[in-house]
Write an enzyme that holds these catalytic residues in place. Structure first.
Site, PDB file in Angstrom:
ATOM      1  N   ASP A 297      47.457   6.680 -56.208  1.00 42.01           N
ATOM      2  CA  ASP A 297      47.071   7.549 -57.306  1.00 42.01           C
ATOM      3  C   ASP A 297      47.715   8.910 -57.037  1.00 42.01           C
ATOM      4  OD1 ASP A 297      45.390   8.672 -59.475  1.00 42.01           O
ATOM      5  OD2 ASP A 297      44.393   9.665 -57.805  1.00 42.01           O
TER       6      ASP A 297
ATOM      7  N   ASP B  22      46.705  12.562 -58.805  1.00 45.68           N
ATOM      8  CA  ASP B  22      45.784  13.698 -58.768  1.00 45.68           C
ATOM      9  C   ASP B  22      44.576  13.394 -57.894  1.00 45.68           C
ATOM     10  OD1 ASP B  22      46.991  15.692 -60.557  1.00 45.68           O
ATOM     11  OD2 ASP B  22      46.714  14.179 -62.109  1.00 45.68           O
TER      12      ASP B  22
END
Length: 219
Positions: free
Chosen positions: A12, A14
């Site tokens: 991922d 953020d």
């Protein structure tokens, strides 16, 4: 170095690689205020990090009507992009990514960001050259749907049992479950330990340093 457990490691963005969770929360809150809508509390705004923007706004600001989505998105992007050049990678992340690439792992990103937003972030962070493939929420179904991981595995010809998904939210871990791949949780991003522990994972790590060590020893 021990034999590799995985061929593909998917990150991922953020809250996992980039220390941006606080900025996302503030942008959602500021955009809500601009439109005269109830401003969500930190926990509610933080919960949606990792989702596609439409899904995130639907949960974070339930009072937002569909016809005002474009206005809300524009104000969110105004507030976030006005400060995004100030955001930095978590300490040690760049060296971890460089090590994994040098040692031959396939690396990818699965993110709730838009394609424009991720491309901008990859250039700004200097990490773009390390990733073999990326998927964004405006290109396929949003997390926790497994589409991002399924498309990445297909593109890179890697089986689910040879894939690891790393993220800081339950959305990431649920996507991993739905795609039949292992999930690894980090608690230095958007969701807290209790939330992350509610979804099965191969490990729940508290710091970027712990993540680096785990990957070197177990991936």
């Amino acid at each position: 170095m021990p034999a590799k457990r995985y061929e593909l490691i998917v990150f991922d963005w953020d809250g996992t690689l980039l220390d941006s969770a606080g900025a996302i929360v503030r942008a959602i809150q500021a955009a809500s205020g601009d439109l005269g809508l109830p401003v969500p509390e930190d926990a509610r705004a933080r919960h949606v990090i990792g989702l596609g923007l439409d899904d995130a706004l639907h949960y974070a600001v339930p009072e937002l009507t569909k016809n005002r989505y474009p206005e809300m998105v524009a104000r969110y992007r105004h507030h976030y992009l006005s400060r995004d050049q100030e955001l930095v990678l978590f300490d040690g992340v760049a060296s971890t990514i460089a090590y994994l690439a040098e040692q031959g792992w396939l690396l990818a990103v699965a993110t709730g960001k838009s394609r424009v937003g991720l491309d901008r972030a990859l250039v700004h962070s200097g990490l773009g050259a390390y990733f073999h493939a990326t998927r964004c929420a405006d290109e396929c179904f949003s997390k926790p749907h497994p589409a991002m991981l399924q498309e990445l595995m297909s593109e890179l010809s890697v089986a689910p049992e040879q894939t690891l998904m790393i993220g800081d939210t339950t959305h990431d871990l649920q996507m991993a479950q739905n795609a039949g791949v292992d999930g690894l949780a980090v608690s230095f991003g958007a969701h807290d330990v209790d939330a992350l522990a509610s979804v099965p994972s191969v490990a729940l790590l508290a710091t970027p340093a712990e993540l680096d060590q785990w990957l070197r020893q177990n991936a």
